[in-house]
Scaffold this active site. Structure first.
Site, PDB file in Angstrom:
ATOM      1  N   TYR A  71      -6.098  11.323  37.202  1.00 31.58           N
ATOM      2  CA  TYR A  71      -5.051  10.476  37.779  1.00 31.58           C
ATOM      3  C   TYR A  71      -4.417   9.586  36.716  1.00 31.58           C
ATOM      4  O   TYR A  71      -3.188   9.522  36.586  1.00 31.58           O
ATOM      5  CB  TYR A  71      -5.652   9.629  38.897  1.00 31.58           C
ATOM      6  CG  TYR A  71      -4.646   8.780  39.634  1.00 31.58           C
ATOM      7  CD1 TYR A  71      -3.740   9.353  40.516  1.00 31.58           C
ATOM      8  CD2 TYR A  71      -4.614   7.399  39.460  1.00 31.58           C
ATOM      9  CE1 TYR A  71      -2.821   8.576  41.207  1.00 31.58           C
ATOM     10  CE2 TYR A  71      -3.705   6.613  40.152  1.00 31.58           C
ATOM     11  CZ  TYR A  71      -2.810   7.210  41.020  1.00 31.58           C
ATOM     12  OH  TYR A  71      -1.909   6.434  41.698  1.00 31.58           O
ATOM     13  N   SER A 122       3.708   4.261  38.504  1.00 30.42           N
ATOM     14  CA  SER A 122       2.547   4.638  37.716  1.00 30.42           C
ATOM     15  C   SER A 122       1.309   3.962  38.303  1.00 30.42           C
ATOM     16  O   SER A 122       1.225   3.729  39.510  1.00 30.42           O
ATOM     17  CB  SER A 122       2.766   4.254  36.244  1.00 30.42           C
ATOM     18  OG  SER A 122       1.639   4.614  35.464  1.00 30.42           O
ATOM     19  N   SER A 123       0.359   3.599  37.460  1.00 31.29           N
ATOM     20  CA  SER A 123      -0.862   2.935  37.905  1.00 31.29           C
ATOM     21  C   SER A 123      -1.419   2.105  36.768  1.00 31.29           C
ATOM     22  O   SER A 123      -1.389   2.526  35.606  1.00 31.29           O
ATOM     23  CB  SER A 123      -1.907   3.957  38.342  1.00 31.29           C
ATOM     24  OG  SER A 123      -3.182   3.355  38.465  1.00 31.29           O
ATOM     25  N   ASP A 180       8.153  20.028  49.914  1.00 32.51           N
ATOM     26  CA  ASP A 180       7.283  20.067  48.743  1.00 32.51           C
ATOM     27  C   ASP A 180       8.165  19.950  47.505  1.00 32.51           C
ATOM     28  O   ASP A 180       8.797  20.913  47.087  1.00 32.51           O
ATOM     29  CB  ASP A 180       6.488  21.371  48.722  1.00 32.51           C
ATOM     30  CG  ASP A 180       5.525  21.449  47.541  1.00 32.51           C
ATOM     31  OD1 ASP A 180       5.571  20.551  46.667  1.00 32.51           O
ATOM     32  OD2 ASP A 180       4.743  22.412  47.486  1.00 32.51           O
ATOM     33  N   ILE A 228       2.931   2.328  50.199  1.00 35.74           N
ATOM     34  CA  ILE A 228       3.891   1.750  49.266  1.00 35.74           C
ATOM     35  C   ILE A 228       5.265   2.381  49.434  1.00 35.74           C
ATOM     36  O   ILE A 228       6.293   1.688  49.425  1.00 35.74           O
ATOM     37  CB  ILE A 228       3.393   1.895  47.808  1.00 35.74           C
ATOM     38  CG1 ILE A 228       2.162   1.013  47.579  1.00 35.74           C
ATOM     39  CG2 ILE A 228       4.497   1.521  46.822  1.00 35.74           C
ATOM     40  CD1 ILE A 228       1.531   1.192  46.217  1.00 35.74           C
ATOM     41  N   LYS A 233      -0.519   9.640  35.198  1.00 39.44           N
ATOM     42  CA  LYS A 233       0.358   8.472  35.237  1.00 39.44           C
ATOM     43  C   LYS A 233       0.801   8.073  33.827  1.00 39.44           C
ATOM     44  O   LYS A 233       1.910   7.556  33.639  1.00 39.44           O
ATOM     45  CB  LYS A 233      -0.347   7.309  35.934  1.00 39.44           C
ATOM     46  CG  LYS A 233      -0.572   7.540  37.418  1.00 39.44           C
ATOM     47  CD  LYS A 233       0.738   7.801  38.163  1.00 39.44           C
ATOM     48  CE  LYS A 233       0.555   7.845  39.660  1.00 39.44           C
ATOM     49  NZ  LYS A 233       1.842   8.022  40.378  1.00 39.44           N
TER      50      LYS A 233
END
Length: 292
Positions: A177, A163-164, A77, A28, A181
Protein backbone atom coordinates in the site's frame (compact mmCIF):
# COMPACT_ATOMS: atom_id res chain seq x y z
CA UNK A 1 -19.93 22.29 25.12
CA UNK A 2 -18.21 22.78 21.78
CA UNK A 3 -19.10 20.57 18.84
CA UNK A 4 -17.12 19.31 15.89
CA UNK A 5 -17.82 21.45 12.83
CA UNK A 6 -18.27 19.54 9.60
CA UNK A 7 -20.02 22.32 7.72
CA UNK A 8 -18.84 23.33 4.27
CA UNK A 9 -18.43 26.98 3.25
CA UNK A 10 -21.31 28.06 1.05
CA UNK A 11 -19.26 30.06 -1.47
CA UNK A 12 -20.21 28.50 -4.79
CA UNK A 13 -17.05 29.17 -6.73
CA UNK A 14 -17.46 25.86 -8.61
CA UNK A 15 -20.87 26.79 -10.01
CA UNK A 16 -21.53 24.80 -13.19
CA UNK A 17 -18.24 22.93 -13.06
CA UNK A 18 -17.86 19.17 -13.27
CA UNK A 19 -15.99 17.05 -10.74
CA UNK A 20 -15.22 13.35 -11.09
CA UNK A 21 -14.45 11.67 -7.76
CA UNK A 22 -13.44 8.02 -7.54
CA UNK A 23 -14.25 5.91 -4.51
CA UNK A 24 -17.02 8.42 -3.86
CA UNK A 25 -19.82 6.21 -2.60
CA UNK A 26 -18.50 6.24 0.97
CA UNK A 27 -15.93 7.55 3.45
CA UNK A 28 -13.40 10.16 2.30
CA UNK A 29 -14.60 10.07 -1.31
CA UNK A 30 -18.20 10.79 -0.29
CA UNK A 31 -17.05 13.63 1.98
CA UNK A 32 -15.12 15.14 -0.94
CA UNK A 33 -18.18 14.87 -3.18
CA UNK A 34 -20.25 16.69 -0.53
CA UNK A 35 -17.65 19.44 -0.20
CA UNK A 36 -17.47 20.11 -3.93
CA UNK A 37 -21.23 19.90 -4.46
CA UNK A 38 -21.81 22.46 -1.70
CA UNK A 39 -19.62 24.83 -3.72
CA UNK A 40 -21.73 24.39 -6.84
CA UNK A 41 -19.94 21.62 -8.69
CA UNK A 42 -21.78 18.86 -10.50
CA UNK A 43 -20.37 15.53 -9.38
CA UNK A 44 -19.79 12.13 -10.95
CA UNK A 45 -19.75 9.60 -8.12
CA UNK A 46 -17.49 6.78 -9.32
CA UNK A 47 -17.49 3.48 -7.44
CA UNK A 48 -16.62 -0.13 -8.17
CA UNK A 49 -18.95 -2.71 -6.65
CA UNK A 50 -22.61 -3.59 -7.02
CA UNK A 51 -22.97 -3.63 -3.24
CA UNK A 52 -22.30 0.13 -3.26
CA UNK A 53 -25.22 0.86 -5.62
CA UNK A 54 -27.60 1.94 -2.81
CA UNK A 55 -24.96 4.13 -1.14
CA UNK A 56 -24.04 5.88 -4.37
CA UNK A 57 -27.66 6.43 -5.37
CA UNK A 58 -28.51 7.82 -1.93
CA UNK A 59 -25.53 10.19 -2.02
CA UNK A 60 -26.43 11.42 -5.51
CA UNK A 61 -29.99 12.13 -4.36
CA UNK A 62 -28.71 13.92 -1.24
CA UNK A 63 -26.34 16.18 -3.18
CA UNK A 64 -28.89 17.01 -5.85
CA UNK A 65 -31.55 17.87 -3.30
CA UNK A 66 -29.31 19.81 -0.93
CA UNK A 67 -27.32 21.83 -3.43
CA UNK A 68 -29.32 21.98 -6.66
CA UNK A 69 -26.53 20.42 -8.69
CA UNK A 70 -26.40 17.32 -10.88
CA UNK A 71 -24.89 14.29 -9.18
CA UNK A 72 -24.76 10.96 -10.96
CA UNK A 73 -23.56 7.58 -9.67
CA UNK A 74 -21.44 5.56 -12.10
CA UNK A 75 -20.38 2.02 -11.27
CA UNK A 76 -17.26 1.37 -13.31
CA UNK A 77 -13.88 -0.32 -13.10
CA UNK A 78 -11.54 2.56 -13.83
CA UNK A 79 -8.61 0.19 -14.35
CA UNK A 80 -10.12 -0.88 -17.69
CA UNK A 81 -10.63 0.92 -20.98
CA UNK A 82 -14.34 0.09 -20.88
CA UNK A 83 -14.65 1.48 -17.37
CA UNK A 84 -13.16 4.89 -18.08
CA UNK A 85 -15.12 5.15 -21.33
CA UNK A 86 -18.30 4.52 -19.34
CA UNK A 87 -17.43 7.26 -16.85
CA UNK A 88 -16.88 9.81 -19.62
CA UNK A 89 -19.95 8.70 -21.59
CA UNK A 90 -22.25 8.89 -18.54
CA UNK A 91 -20.94 12.33 -17.64
CA UNK A 92 -21.42 13.62 -21.18
CA UNK A 93 -24.95 12.25 -21.35
CA UNK A 94 -26.24 13.36 -17.94
CA UNK A 95 -24.32 16.44 -16.80
CA UNK A 96 -25.26 19.75 -18.42
CA UNK A 97 -22.54 21.71 -20.21
CA UNK A 98 -21.26 24.67 -18.25
CA UNK A 99 -22.68 27.69 -20.14
CA UNK A 100 -19.51 29.66 -19.40
CA UNK A 101 -17.49 27.12 -21.38
CA UNK A 102 -19.97 25.93 -23.99
CA UNK A 103 -18.57 22.42 -24.22
CA UNK A 104 -18.08 19.30 -22.15
CA UNK A 105 -15.28 19.89 -19.67
CA UNK A 106 -13.92 18.08 -16.62
CA UNK A 107 -12.82 20.76 -14.18
CA UNK A 108 -11.91 18.65 -11.16
CA UNK A 109 -10.61 15.08 -10.91
CA UNK A 110 -10.05 13.49 -7.51
CA UNK A 111 -8.41 10.08 -7.26
CA UNK A 112 -9.75 8.85 -3.92
CA UNK A 113 -10.40 5.16 -4.63
CA UNK A 114 -7.80 2.80 -3.19
CA UNK A 115 -7.27 -0.79 -2.17
CA UNK A 116 -5.78 -1.00 1.33
CA UNK A 117 -3.27 -3.73 2.14
CA UNK A 118 -1.57 -4.14 5.51
CA UNK A 119 0.55 -7.25 5.90
CA UNK A 120 4.09 -8.01 7.07
CA UNK A 121 6.76 -8.23 4.38
CA UNK A 122 6.84 -12.04 4.35
CA UNK A 123 3.08 -12.20 3.71
CA UNK A 124 3.18 -10.08 0.55
CA UNK A 125 2.67 -11.94 -2.70
CA UNK A 126 2.51 -11.21 -6.41
CA UNK A 127 -1.25 -11.56 -6.63
CA UNK A 128 -1.79 -8.91 -3.96
CA UNK A 129 0.86 -6.70 -5.59
CA UNK A 130 -0.99 -6.79 -8.89
CA UNK A 131 -4.35 -6.01 -7.26
CA UNK A 132 -3.05 -3.12 -5.16
CA UNK A 133 -1.02 -1.51 -7.92
CA UNK A 134 -3.78 -1.98 -10.49
CA UNK A 135 -6.22 0.09 -8.44
CA UNK A 136 -3.87 2.49 -6.67
CA UNK A 137 -1.47 3.23 -9.53
CA UNK A 138 -2.78 2.12 -12.90
CA UNK A 139 -6.35 3.23 -12.16
CA UNK A 140 -5.40 6.91 -11.71
CA UNK A 141 -3.17 6.76 -14.79
CA UNK A 142 -5.91 5.20 -16.88
CA UNK A 143 -8.64 7.62 -15.82
CA UNK A 144 -6.41 10.69 -16.11
CA UNK A 145 -5.52 9.65 -19.66
CA UNK A 146 -9.23 9.48 -20.48
CA UNK A 147 -9.98 12.84 -18.85
CA UNK A 148 -7.01 14.72 -20.31
CA UNK A 149 -8.73 15.76 -23.58
CA UNK A 150 -11.56 17.33 -21.56
CA UNK A 151 -9.50 19.35 -19.09
CA UNK A 152 -9.59 23.15 -19.29
CA UNK A 153 -6.94 24.95 -21.32
CA UNK A 154 -6.50 27.88 -18.94
CA UNK A 155 -4.88 26.19 -15.93
CA UNK A 156 -8.16 26.34 -14.00
CA UNK A 157 -8.45 22.55 -13.75
CA UNK A 158 -7.70 20.72 -10.54
CA UNK A 159 -6.41 17.17 -10.09
CA UNK A 160 -5.98 15.90 -6.54
CA UNK A 161 -4.41 12.54 -5.73
CA UNK A 162 -5.08 10.93 -2.35
CA UNK A 163 -1.92 9.33 -1.03
CA UNK A 164 -1.19 8.16 2.53
CA UNK A 165 1.03 9.31 5.35
CA UNK A 166 2.18 5.70 5.56
CA UNK A 167 4.24 6.18 2.42
CA UNK A 168 6.05 9.21 3.85
CA UNK A 169 6.80 8.00 7.38
CA UNK A 170 7.32 4.34 6.52
CA UNK A 171 4.59 2.68 8.55
CA UNK A 172 5.01 -1.02 9.26
CA UNK A 173 3.03 -3.54 7.21
CA UNK A 174 2.48 -1.16 4.29
CA UNK A 175 4.97 -2.61 1.80
CA UNK A 176 2.39 -2.78 -0.99
CA UNK A 177 0.00 0.00 0.00
CA UNK A 178 2.71 2.47 0.96
CA UNK A 179 4.69 1.62 -2.17
CA UNK A 180 1.68 2.24 -4.39
CA UNK A 181 1.03 5.59 -2.73
CA UNK A 182 4.67 6.56 -3.18
CA UNK A 183 4.21 5.93 -6.88
CA UNK A 184 1.11 8.15 -6.87
CA UNK A 185 3.12 10.96 -5.28
CA UNK A 186 5.79 10.66 -7.96
CA UNK A 187 3.12 10.70 -10.66
CA UNK A 188 1.71 13.88 -9.12
CA UNK A 189 4.97 15.73 -9.76
CA UNK A 190 5.23 14.42 -13.32
CA UNK A 191 1.63 15.35 -14.17
CA UNK A 192 2.10 18.80 -12.65
CA UNK A 193 4.60 19.49 -15.43
CA UNK A 194 2.86 17.64 -18.26
CA UNK A 195 -0.56 19.17 -17.57
CA UNK A 196 0.61 22.64 -16.50
CA UNK A 197 -1.45 24.50 -19.11
CA UNK A 198 -4.60 22.61 -18.16
CA UNK A 199 -4.67 21.90 -14.45
CA UNK A 200 -2.79 22.04 -11.21
CA UNK A 201 -1.93 18.58 -9.89
CA UNK A 202 -1.43 18.13 -6.17
CA UNK A 203 -1.49 15.35 -3.62
CA UNK A 204 -2.51 14.97 0.00
CA UNK A 205 -1.42 12.26 2.43
CA UNK A 206 -4.08 11.55 5.05
CA UNK A 207 -3.24 9.59 8.15
CA UNK A 208 -5.73 7.26 9.77
CA UNK A 209 -9.29 8.46 9.18
CA UNK A 210 -12.58 7.26 10.64
CA UNK A 211 -13.65 5.20 7.65
CA UNK A 212 -14.58 1.60 6.96
CA UNK A 213 -11.00 1.05 5.78
CA UNK A 214 -9.72 2.09 9.20
CA UNK A 215 -12.39 0.21 11.13
CA UNK A 216 -11.58 -3.02 9.26
CA UNK A 217 -7.80 -2.60 9.25
CA UNK A 218 -5.51 -5.19 10.79
CA UNK A 219 -5.18 -4.36 14.53
CA UNK A 220 -1.40 -4.73 14.21
CA UNK A 221 -1.39 -1.96 11.59
CA UNK A 222 -3.43 0.28 13.90
CA UNK A 223 -1.03 -0.39 16.76
CA UNK A 224 1.97 0.40 14.56
CA UNK A 225 0.40 3.70 13.54
CA UNK A 226 -0.51 4.46 17.17
CA UNK A 227 3.19 4.60 18.05
CA UNK A 228 3.26 7.98 16.32
CA UNK A 229 0.36 9.46 18.29
CA UNK A 230 2.46 11.00 21.11
CA UNK A 231 4.22 13.06 18.42
CA UNK A 232 1.13 14.02 16.38
CA UNK A 233 0.14 17.57 17.44
CA UNK A 234 -3.56 17.21 16.66
CA UNK A 235 -4.11 13.66 17.96
CA UNK A 236 -5.29 14.34 21.55
CA UNK A 237 -8.99 13.69 22.09
CA UNK A 238 -11.35 16.54 22.88
CA UNK A 239 -14.64 16.41 24.78
CA UNK A 240 -16.63 17.10 21.62
CA UNK A 241 -15.26 14.12 19.71
CA UNK A 242 -17.75 11.43 18.72
CA UNK A 243 -18.29 8.36 20.86
CA UNK A 244 -16.69 6.16 18.23
CA UNK A 245 -13.73 8.51 17.94
CA UNK A 246 -13.25 8.49 21.69
CA UNK A 247 -13.39 4.69 21.80
CA UNK A 248 -10.65 4.30 19.21
CA UNK A 249 -8.71 7.20 20.67
CA UNK A 250 -8.63 5.63 24.11
CA UNK A 251 -7.52 2.31 22.61
CA UNK A 252 -4.74 3.76 20.48
CA UNK A 253 -3.69 6.87 22.35
CA UNK A 254 -5.12 9.52 20.07
CA UNK A 255 -7.86 10.45 17.64
CA UNK A 256 -7.87 10.01 13.89
CA UNK A 257 -9.29 12.35 11.25
CA UNK A 258 -12.94 12.74 10.34
CA UNK A 259 -13.57 12.31 6.59
CA UNK A 260 -14.87 15.88 6.44
CA UNK A 261 -11.50 17.18 7.62
CA UNK A 262 -9.72 15.44 4.75
CA UNK A 263 -12.36 16.67 2.29
CA UNK A 264 -11.80 20.22 3.50
CA UNK A 265 -8.15 20.09 2.51
CA UNK A 266 -9.09 18.75 -0.93
CA UNK A 267 -11.62 21.56 -1.21
CA UNK A 268 -8.91 24.08 -0.39
CA UNK A 269 -6.67 22.71 -3.16
CA UNK A 270 -9.55 22.84 -5.64
CA UNK A 271 -10.35 26.48 -4.89
CA UNK A 272 -9.42 29.26 -7.34
CA UNK A 273 -7.11 30.69 -4.66
CA UNK A 274 -4.87 27.61 -4.93
CA UNK A 275 -4.03 28.22 -8.58
CA UNK A 276 -0.34 28.96 -7.92
CA UNK A 277 0.32 25.60 -6.27
CA UNK A 278 1.13 22.47 -8.26
CA UNK A 279 3.20 19.34 -7.79
CA UNK A 280 2.85 19.61 -4.02
CA UNK A 281 2.30 17.02 -1.31
CA UNK A 282 0.08 18.65 1.31
CA UNK A 283 -0.04 17.34 4.87
CA UNK A 284 -3.49 16.03 5.83
CA UNK A 285 -2.61 13.99 8.88
CA UNK A 286 -2.70 16.24 11.93
CA UNK A 287 1.05 16.77 11.78
CA UNK A 288 2.17 13.12 11.74
CA UNK A 289 4.20 14.26 8.76
CA UNK A 290 4.66 17.98 8.30
CA UNK A 291 4.85 19.41 4.78
CA UNK A 292 8.38 20.53 4.01
Amino acid sequence: MATVSTTVPTTRHHEGKLAIVTGASRSIGAAIARNLAAKGSNVVIVYLTESSDPLAAKLAEELTSAHGIVAIPVRADFTTAEGVQKIIAEAKAKVPVNPKVGKFQVDILVHSAALFHAMPLEACNQEDFQKVYAINVWGPINLTQAVKPYLPNDRSGRIVNISSVGSKVGLQYLTLYGGSKGALEAMTRTWARELAEQATVNCINPGSTMTDMYRDANPAAKEANALFNPLVPLSPLREWDSEEQRKFGEMYGGRVAYPEEIAGIVGMICSPESGWMTGSLVSANGGQWMSG
